[in-house]
Write an enzyme that holds these catalytic residues in place. Structure first.
Site, mmCIF file in Angstrom:
data_model
loop_
_atom_site.group_PDB
_atom_site.id
_atom_site.type_symbol
_atom_site.label_atom_id
_atom_site.label_comp_id
_atom_site.label_asym_id
_atom_site.label_seq_id
_atom_site.Cartn_x
_atom_site.Cartn_y
_atom_site.Cartn_z
ATOM 1 N N ARG A 1 0.825 -1.211 0.000
ATOM 2 C CA ARG A 1 0.000 0.000 0.000
ATOM 3 C C ARG A 1 0.857 1.259 0.000
ATOM 4 O O ARG A 1 0.528 2.242 -0.670
ATOM 5 C CB ARG A 1 -0.952 -0.027 1.199
ATOM 6 C CG ARG A 1 -2.125 -0.965 0.985
ATOM 7 C CD ARG A 1 -2.970 -1.168 2.224
ATOM 8 N NE ARG A 1 -4.137 -1.984 1.877
ATOM 9 C CZ ARG A 1 -4.983 -2.484 2.762
ATOM 10 N NH1 ARG A 1 -4.805 -2.250 4.050
ATOM 11 N NH2 ARG A 1 -6.016 -3.211 2.366
ATOM 12 N N GLN B 1 -9.576 2.273 2.201
ATOM 13 C CA GLN B 1 -8.528 2.915 2.996
ATOM 14 C C GLN B 1 -9.126 3.959 3.938
ATOM 15 O O GLN B 1 -8.708 4.089 5.102
ATOM 16 C CB GLN B 1 -7.497 3.578 2.084
ATOM 17 C CG GLN B 1 -6.842 2.675 1.067
ATOM 18 C CD GLN B 1 -6.136 1.493 1.694
ATOM 19 O OE1 GLN B 1 -5.427 1.635 2.681
ATOM 20 N NE2 GLN B 1 -6.333 0.319 1.123
ATOM 21 N N TYR C 1 -6.503 -1.015 -6.634
ATOM 22 C CA TYR C 1 -5.930 -2.244 -6.068
ATOM 23 C C TYR C 1 -5.220 -2.009 -4.738
ATOM 24 O O TYR C 1 -5.045 -0.881 -4.307
ATOM 25 C CB TYR C 1 -5.056 -2.996 -7.061
ATOM 26 C CG TYR C 1 -3.857 -2.348 -7.688
ATOM 27 C CD1 TYR C 1 -3.244 -1.217 -7.199
ATOM 28 C CD2 TYR C 1 -3.310 -2.942 -8.832
ATOM 29 C CE1 TYR C 1 -2.125 -0.675 -7.803
ATOM 30 C CE2 TYR C 1 -2.187 -2.408 -9.450
ATOM 31 C CZ TYR C 1 -1.597 -1.268 -8.931
ATOM 32 O OH TYR C 1 -0.492 -0.748 -9.548
ATOM 33 N N GLU C 2 -4.894 -3.117 -4.087
ATOM 34 C CA GLU C 2 -4.355 -3.124 -2.715
ATOM 35 C C GLU C 2 -5.315 -2.462 -1.728
ATOM 36 O O GLU C 2 -4.900 -1.834 -0.754
ATOM 37 C CB GLU C 2 -2.983 -2.441 -2.658
ATOM 38 C CG GLU C 2 -1.944 -3.026 -3.577
ATOM 39 C CD GLU C 2 -1.728 -4.518 -3.367
ATOM 40 O OE1 GLU C 2 -2.049 -5.024 -2.274
ATOM 41 O OE2 GLU C 2 -1.245 -5.186 -4.290
ATOM 42 N N GLY C 3 -6.596 -2.629 -1.960
ATOM 43 C CA GLY C 3 -7.614 -2.010 -1.126
ATOM 44 C C GLY C 3 -8.047 -0.697 -1.738
ATOM 45 O O GLY C 3 -7.282 0.276 -1.735
#
Length: 592
Positions: A295, A446, A439-441
């Site tokens: 992230r 977040q 992506y990656e949350g």
């Protein structure tokens, strides 16, 4: 495609003049990294990015990856570039020397990652995913797994992936169905399908190490029943070389909006042999170690693309002749003035610049705390740094990718219609930047992490790791008239952030939808306040040198622009947050 030149002076300024890089290199284990050494490393990284990676960025986008009979071929030039990247030791610069790494600080690695992302984000995905796999395995793998797999991951001979998402579950990993059945020898049979797997299959390395989330037969429901497994593409022979093909194969690759030279794969696991990483049912703990690293890196992707777009936009604005200045011709000897004389062009360029340089400072502030959390000899200082990394990670990921997308759009806008044309390269930055918000949350996730987990954690302890230094700085500098134009706006933004925090804390406890409705605006408010804090410091240390050096003069000018033209957003954000969730949640579902 616009030419890219690594912004080394600004990088060194942030590292040494703003963030006191010597305090990092004096930490245990970093003593050998003098400033001369780090400058040499960054200089060589710049050369690699400018001369090897950037020239194949556009061609890689146009060619994309090819998939045939289960095999993925990367675009022309990528294998040669990866070999040069690996042979130069770049795959292991921030890795443990015990496994062949160079052990450089995270602060330095972050600057190298930024250069890679500016030059060729698709290429950077391959070693980037490998580093994430390295982090998880290094933290949670058994000694036997680490001895077998880490040296090859570190030297780049093998690469890594993270396999989380399935067709029915993305953010909600408690819904995953991939199964892990124990074998008699202590390994496991892994069966299931994973989607959106970056670098899941390619022709750059001789083996690929997949880190896979799966459920054991006795697993509890939800995320508390998820375990993490290492599944190699090729099983490893006793001598450490790749052996028989494992039961894992690429089923297809995705056709995407951007990062087209990065292979995004559907991966099928059919009783593939896997090895447990960490404890059973504790896979999320290990995976989040990897995801939090990713992230922060994804936030830097937004920064890197913004920098590349800005450089292209500035060059075009200086050379493109269009119209006359509103205040009279600035270049009367030419048929028209260059775009850079026009107020709206300057607005766009300065917005890019302010967000880029502020984000670079934010990224290195986060990276410095990663180094402190791992290396500081005082446990209390390590704990403070860990708290700061916890609260700033969702801000770095979401804010910097949002600003990166905004900045690349502005860069394209400077070109006008020519920005929309593929040959000029500006539209690729926009397309490549868009995925970083997802992506990656996704960035909304977040924001929920910030207000739902980080804000209330330990009675607000995580928040205090940010609030206290900002408050102390305002108190220390408020009486200085030379800094009033910077500290005054910072103080207003900080007060708004405190008011928003109190509002969400009070409302959210009784009505969670209130916190959810405010989350994205709150993260933006938090992030802009962080940038204001950093810009106030950059203005302060640049003012004494501004008269003699145009570099510092530009710093002060950009700081003024940020404070006067961009930071006022915080007032609107507070107003939106304070309006509550009523208009959002009262809208009838059937009316959508």
């Amino acid at each position: 495609m616009p030419a890219y030149k690594a912004p080394l002076r600004d990088m060194l300024y942030v590292l040494y003049e703003l963030m006191d890089g010597e305090s990092v290199t004096s930490l245990p284990g970093f003593e050998d990294f003098s400033r001369d050494t780090i400058e040499a490393v960054l200089g060589e990284a710049a050369k690699l990015c400018e001369e090897v990676l950037q020239p194949i960025n556009r061609s890689g986008d146009e060619e994309g990856c090819a998939f045939e009979n289960g095999v993925v071929r990367t675009p022309n030039g990528f294998k040669h570039a990866y070999d040069a990247f690996r042979d130069g030791g770049w795959t292991g610069i921030a890795c443990d020397p015990a496994f062949g790494g160079q052990g450089l600080p995270a602060t330095v690695d972050t600057l190298v990652v930024e250069m890679i992302c500016s030059a060729n984000l698709s290429f950077g995905m391959y070693p980037g995913l490998s580093h994430g796999a390295y982090v998880a395995l290094h933290a949670y793998g058994s000694d036997a797994l680490k001895e077998t797999f880490l040296p090859k991951l570190v030297d780049g001979t093998w690469s890594g992936t993270m396999c989380l998402t399935e067709p029915q579950c993305g953010t909600d990993l408690g819904l995953l169905r991939t199964r892990a059945v124990p074998n008699d020898d202590g390994s496991y049979k892994i069966t299931g399908t994973k989607i959106f797997i970056s670098a899941g299959e390619h022709d750059l390395t001789e083996n690929i190490i997949h880190l896979v989330l799966a459920r054991l037969p006795d697993a509890p429901k939800g995320v508390k029943g998820v375990s993490l497994f290492l599944v190699p593409k090729f099983l490893v022979k006793p001598d450490g070389s790749p052996g028989a093909r494992n039961g894992v194969a690429c089923g297809s690759i995705e056709h995407k909006m951007g990062i087209k030279a990065s292979s995004t794969c559907v991966m099928n696991f059919d009783e593939a042999q896997g090895f447990l990483i960490g404890a059973p049912h504790k896979g999320m703990q290990a995976m989040f170690t990897m995801m939090n690293t990713e992230r922060l890196a994804v936030g830097v992707q937004g920064l890197g693309l913004a920098e590349a777009s800005y450089q292209g936009a500035v060059a075009y604005a200086r050379e493109r002749l269009q119209g006359r200045s509103l205040s009279g011709a600035k270049y009367p000897d030419k048929p028209a003035d260059p775009l850079v004389v026009h107020p709206d062009i300057r607005r766009m360029l300065l917005t890019q610049r302010a967000y880029i340089e502020g984000s670079r400072a934010l990224a290195i502030w986060a990276a410095k705390n990663l180094d402190l959390a791992k290396r500081h000899p005082d446990p209390a200082e390590r704990a403070k740094a860990e708290d700061f990394v916890a609260v700033i990670t969702p801000v770095v990921k979401a804010l910097m990718t949002d600003l990166g997308f905004e900045a690349t759009n502005l860069g394209m806008q400077v070109f006008g219609g020519h920005g929309y044309i593929r040959e000029n390269g500006m539209e690729q930055f926009v397309r490549d930047a868009r995925i970083a918000q997802i992506y990656e949350g996704a960035n909304g996730v977040q924001a929920l992490d910030l207000v739902g987990r980080k804000m209330p954690a330990h009675a607000g302890r995580f928040l205090r790791s940010f609030f206290h230094p900002v408050s102390d700085h305002i108190a220390a500098k408020k009486a200085d008239p030379a800094l009033a134009e910077f500290i005054g706006p910072l103080e207003k933004a900080f007060i708004r952030l405190q008011q928003a925090t109190t509002f969400i804390a009070q409302r959210g406890m009784a009505r969670p939808d209130e916190a959810g409705a405010a989350a994205s605006d709150y993260l933006r408010l938090f992030g802009l306040t962080a940038l204001a804090y950093l810009w106030a410091q950059m203005a302060e240390n640049s003012l004494p040198k501004a008269e003699e050096d145009p570099f510092y003069r530009a710093k002060v000018g950009t700081a003024r622009f940020f404070m006067e033209r961009l930071l006022p957003q915080t007032g609107g954000l507070l107003q939106a947050i304070s309006s509550g969730a009523r208009t959002t949640m009262a809208f009838e579902e059937a009316a959508f």
